[in-house]
Design a protein around this motif. Structure first.
Motif, PDB file in Angstrom:
ATOM      1  N   PRO A 125      82.970  36.088  83.272  1.00 20.14           N
ATOM      2  CA  PRO A 125      81.576  35.629  83.154  1.00 20.14           C
ATOM      3  C   PRO A 125      81.349  34.676  81.988  1.00 20.14           C
ATOM      4  O   PRO A 125      80.602  33.704  82.109  1.00 20.14           O
ATOM      5  N   LYS A 126      82.012  34.912  80.867  1.00 21.96           N
ATOM      6  CA  LYS A 126      81.778  34.069  79.691  1.00 21.96           C
ATOM      7  C   LYS A 126      82.402  32.675  79.810  1.00 21.96           C
ATOM      8  O   LYS A 126      82.179  31.829  78.946  1.00 21.96           O
ATOM      9  N   LYS A 127      83.147  32.417  80.879  1.00 21.29           N
ATOM     10  CA  LYS A 127      83.779  31.113  81.066  1.00 21.29           C
ATOM     11  C   LYS A 127      83.034  30.221  82.068  1.00 21.29           C
ATOM     12  O   LYS A 127      83.414  29.069  82.276  1.00 21.29           O
ATOM     13  N   VAL A 128      81.980  30.734  82.684  1.00 23.82           N
ATOM     14  CA  VAL A 128      81.286  29.968  83.729  1.00 23.82           C
ATOM     15  C   VAL A 128      80.667  28.688  83.180  1.00 23.82           C
ATOM     16  O   VAL A 128      80.821  27.613  83.768  1.00 23.82           O
ATOM     17  N   THR A 129      79.962  28.776  82.076  1.00 21.48           N
ATOM     18  CA  THR A 129      79.271  27.600  81.530  1.00 21.48           C
ATOM     19  C   THR A 129      80.253  26.486  81.213  1.00 21.48           C
ATOM     20  O   THR A 129      80.042  25.334  81.604  1.00 21.48           O
ATOM     21  N   ARG A 130      81.335  26.815  80.548  1.00 23.49           N
ATOM     22  CA  ARG A 130      82.324  25.782  80.185  1.00 23.49           C
ATOM     23  C   ARG A 130      82.989  25.213  81.435  1.00 23.49           C
ATOM     24  O   ARG A 130      83.219  24.005  81.525  1.00 23.49           O
ATOM     25  N   GLU A 132      80.589  22.795  82.974  1.00 20.99           N
ATOM     26  CA  GLU A 132      80.510  21.558  82.190  1.00 20.99           C
ATOM     27  C   GLU A 132      81.704  20.649  82.461  1.00 20.99           C
ATOM     28  O   GLU A 132      81.548  19.432  82.629  1.00 20.99           O
ATOM     29  N   VAL A 133      82.901  21.224  82.500  1.00 17.55           N
ATOM     30  CA  VAL A 133      84.107  20.421  82.723  1.00 17.55           C
ATOM     31  C   VAL A 133      84.111  19.836  84.127  1.00 17.55           C
ATOM     32  O   VAL A 133      84.397  18.643  84.309  1.00 17.55           O
ATOM     33  N   LEU A 134      83.779  20.633  85.127  1.00 16.83           N
ATOM     34  CA  LEU A 134      83.749  20.116  86.503  1.00 16.83           C
ATOM     35  C   LEU A 134      82.697  19.020  86.644  1.00 16.83           C
ATOM     36  O   LEU A 134      82.930  18.010  87.308  1.00 16.83           O
ATOM     37  N   ASP A 135      81.554  19.207  86.010  1.00 10.37           N
ATOM     38  CA  ASP A 135      80.508  18.189  86.044  1.00 10.37           C
ATOM     39  C   ASP A 135      80.993  16.893  85.406  1.00 10.37           C
ATOM     40  O   ASP A 135      80.782  15.802  85.938  1.00 10.37           O
ATOM     41  N   SER A 136      81.694  16.994  84.285  1.00  9.03           N
ATOM     42  CA  SER A 136      82.192  15.798  83.606  1.00  9.03           C
ATOM     43  C   SER A 136      83.258  15.069  84.427  1.00  9.03           C
ATOM     44  O   SER A 136      83.449  13.863  84.273  1.00  9.03           O
ATOM     45  N   LEU A 137      83.931  15.806  85.315  1.00  7.64           N
ATOM     46  CA  LEU A 137      84.930  15.195  86.203  1.00  7.64           C
ATOM     47  C   LEU A 137      84.313  14.629  87.476  1.00  7.64           C
ATOM     48  O   LEU A 137      85.027  14.072  88.308  1.00  7.64           O
ATOM     49  N   GLY A 138      83.005  14.796  87.639  1.00  5.69           N
ATOM     50  CA  GLY A 138      82.329  14.259  88.815  1.00  5.69           C
ATOM     51  C   GLY A 138      82.131  15.261  89.939  1.00  5.69           C
ATOM     52  O   GLY A 138      81.897  14.876  91.085  1.00  5.69           O
ATOM     53  N   PHE A 139      82.208  16.558  89.612  1.00  6.29           N
ATOM     54  CA  PHE A 139      82.025  17.611  90.608  1.00  6.29           C
ATOM     55  C   PHE A 139      80.894  18.539  90.179  1.00  6.29           C
ATOM     56  O   PHE A 139      81.124  19.682  89.786  1.00  6.29           O
ATOM     57  N   PRO A 140      79.639  18.053  90.247  1.00 10.15           N
ATOM     58  CA  PRO A 140      78.514  18.877  89.797  1.00 10.15           C
ATOM     59  C   PRO A 140      78.083  19.932  90.818  1.00 10.15           C
ATOM     60  O   PRO A 140      77.422  20.899  90.459  1.00 10.15           O
ATOM     61  N   ALA A 141      78.455  19.757  92.081  1.00 11.12           N
ATOM     62  CA  ALA A 141      77.988  20.663  93.132  1.00 11.12           C
ATOM     63  C   ALA A 141      78.927  21.851  93.281  1.00 11.12           C
ATOM     64  O   ALA A 141      80.128  21.681  93.461  1.00 11.12           O
ATOM     65  N   MET A 142      78.366  23.044  93.179  1.00 10.46           N
ATOM     66  CA  MET A 142      79.154  24.268  93.354  1.00 10.46           C
ATOM     67  C   MET A 142      78.212  25.415  93.628  1.00 10.46           C
ATOM     68  O   MET A 142      77.009  25.307  93.414  1.00 10.46           O
ATOM     69  N   ASN A 143      78.777  26.494  94.081  1.00 12.41           N
ATOM     70  CA  ASN A 143      78.055  27.754  94.216  1.00 12.41           C
ATOM     71  C   ASN A 143      78.674  28.723  93.240  1.00 12.41           C
ATOM     72  O   ASN A 143      79.880  28.716  93.014  1.00 12.41           O
ATOM     73  N   ALA A 144      77.839  29.580  92.664  1.00 14.01           N
ATOM     74  CA  ALA A 144      78.332  30.595  91.741  1.00 14.01           C
ATOM     75  C   ALA A 144      77.653  31.916  92.080  1.00 14.01           C
ATOM     76  O   ALA A 144      76.464  31.953  92.379  1.00 14.01           O
ATOM     77  N   SER A 145      78.442  32.976  92.042  1.00 14.40           N
ATOM     78  CA  SER A 145      77.930  34.311  92.351  1.00 14.40           C
ATOM     79  C   SER A 145      78.474  35.321  91.370  1.00 14.40           C
ATOM     80  O   SER A 145      79.602  35.198  90.895  1.00 14.40           O
ATOM     81  N   ARG A 146      77.672  36.337  91.115  1.00 16.99           N
ATOM     82  CA  ARG A 146      78.160  37.493  90.367  1.00 16.99           C
ATOM     83  C   ARG A 146      78.906  38.365  91.356  1.00 16.99           C
ATOM     84  O   ARG A 146      78.397  38.669  92.432  1.00 16.99           O
ATOM     85  N   VAL A 147      80.105  38.735  91.001  1.00 17.04           N
ATOM     86  CA  VAL A 147      80.906  39.595  91.864  1.00 17.04           C
ATOM     87  C   VAL A 147      81.500  40.720  91.030  1.00 17.04           C
ATOM     88  O   VAL A 147      81.543  40.650  89.801  1.00 17.04           O
ATOM     89  N   MET A 148      81.946  41.747  91.721  1.00 20.64           N
ATOM     90  CA  MET A 148      82.635  42.855  91.084  1.00 20.64           C
ATOM     91  C   MET A 148      83.993  42.974  91.756  1.00 20.64           C
ATOM     92  O   MET A 148      84.105  42.841  92.968  1.00 20.64           O
ATOM     93  N   GLY A 149      85.016  43.221  90.971  1.00 18.00           N
ATOM     94  CA  GLY A 149      86.340  43.356  91.542  1.00 18.00           C
ATOM     95  C   GLY A 149      87.323  43.781  90.475  1.00 18.00           C
ATOM     96  O   GLY A 149      86.937  44.110  89.352  1.00 18.00           O
ATOM     97  N   ARG A 150      88.572  43.769  90.835  1.00 25.03           N
ATOM     98  CA  ARG A 150      89.612  44.074  89.868  1.00 25.03           C
ATOM     99  C   ARG A 150      90.939  43.585  90.396  1.00 25.03           C
ATOM    100  O   ARG A 150      91.140  43.429  91.596  1.00 25.03           O
ATOM    101  N   GLY A 151      91.846  43.365  89.490  1.00 23.18           N
ATOM    102  CA  GLY A 151      93.204  43.015  89.852  1.00 23.18           C
ATOM    103  C   GLY A 151      94.058  44.265  89.871  1.00 23.18           C
ATOM    104  O   GLY A 151      93.560  45.390  89.773  1.00 23.18           O
TER     105      GLY A 151
END
Length: 122
Positions: A10-15, A18-37
Motif C-alpha cells: 500500500p505504501k508504494k502506490v503513490t510513487r 507518479e512514475v507511471l504518469d511520468s512515463l506517459g501512462f496516467p490511466a490505471m485502476n487501483a483496488s484495495r485487496v487482501m492476500g498473501r504469498g
C-alpha cells in the motif's frame, strides 16, 4: 495490447502512480485487496492491532495481508518499460515486494468515442 496487473505494498502506490504518469501512462485502476504469498505473513506490514481471531491463522501469521492491485493496459511495445518501472519502484529485496502479471488483451473499446484497439487505450 497487454494488461499489466501488479500486486504491491500500500505504501508504494503513490510513487508507482507518479512514475507511471511520468512515463506517459496516467490511466490505471487501483483496488484495495487482501492476500498473501507463500510466506503467509509479513512482519511490520500492518500497523494496527488485529482483534479479529478470524484474521489470525497462527501466532505471527495472518490469513490475509492488505495489498494494492493496480491494473493498466498498454501497447505491446511498451510492456517491458512499464513492467521494469513497476519493479524498480517496488523492489526492496524483502518478502512482500509483490508480483507483476502480464496478460494478453484481445480487444479494447473506448465507450465514449467508439475507438478500438490501441486507439482506445492511448
Amino acid at each position: 495490447m497487454k494488461e499489466i496487473t501488479a500486486i504491491i505494498r500500500p505504501k508504494k502506490v503513490t510513487r508507482t502512480k507518479e512514475v507511471l504518469d511520468s512515463l506517459g501512462f496516467p490511466a490505471m485502476n487501483a483496488s484495495r485487496v487482501m492476500g498473501r504469498g507463500k510466506q503467509r505473513a509479513i512482519l511490520d506490514e500492518v500497523n494496527f492491532e488485529i482483534d479479529d481471531p478470524a484474521l489470525l491463522e497462527m501466532e505471527g501469521a495472518m490469513k490475509y495481508i492488505p495489498k494494492r492491485m493496480i491494473s493498466l493496459v498498454v501497447p505491446d511495445e511498451e510492456v517491458a518499460l512499464v513492467v521494469q518501472a513497476i519493479i524498480k519502484v517496488n523492489h526492496t529485496g524483502q518478502i512482500g515486494d509483490g508480483k507483476v502479471f502480464v496478460s494478453p488483451i484481445e480487444e479494447a473499446f473506448r465507450v465514449r468515442t467508439s475507438e478500438q484497439g490501441d486507439n482506445a487505450i492511448t
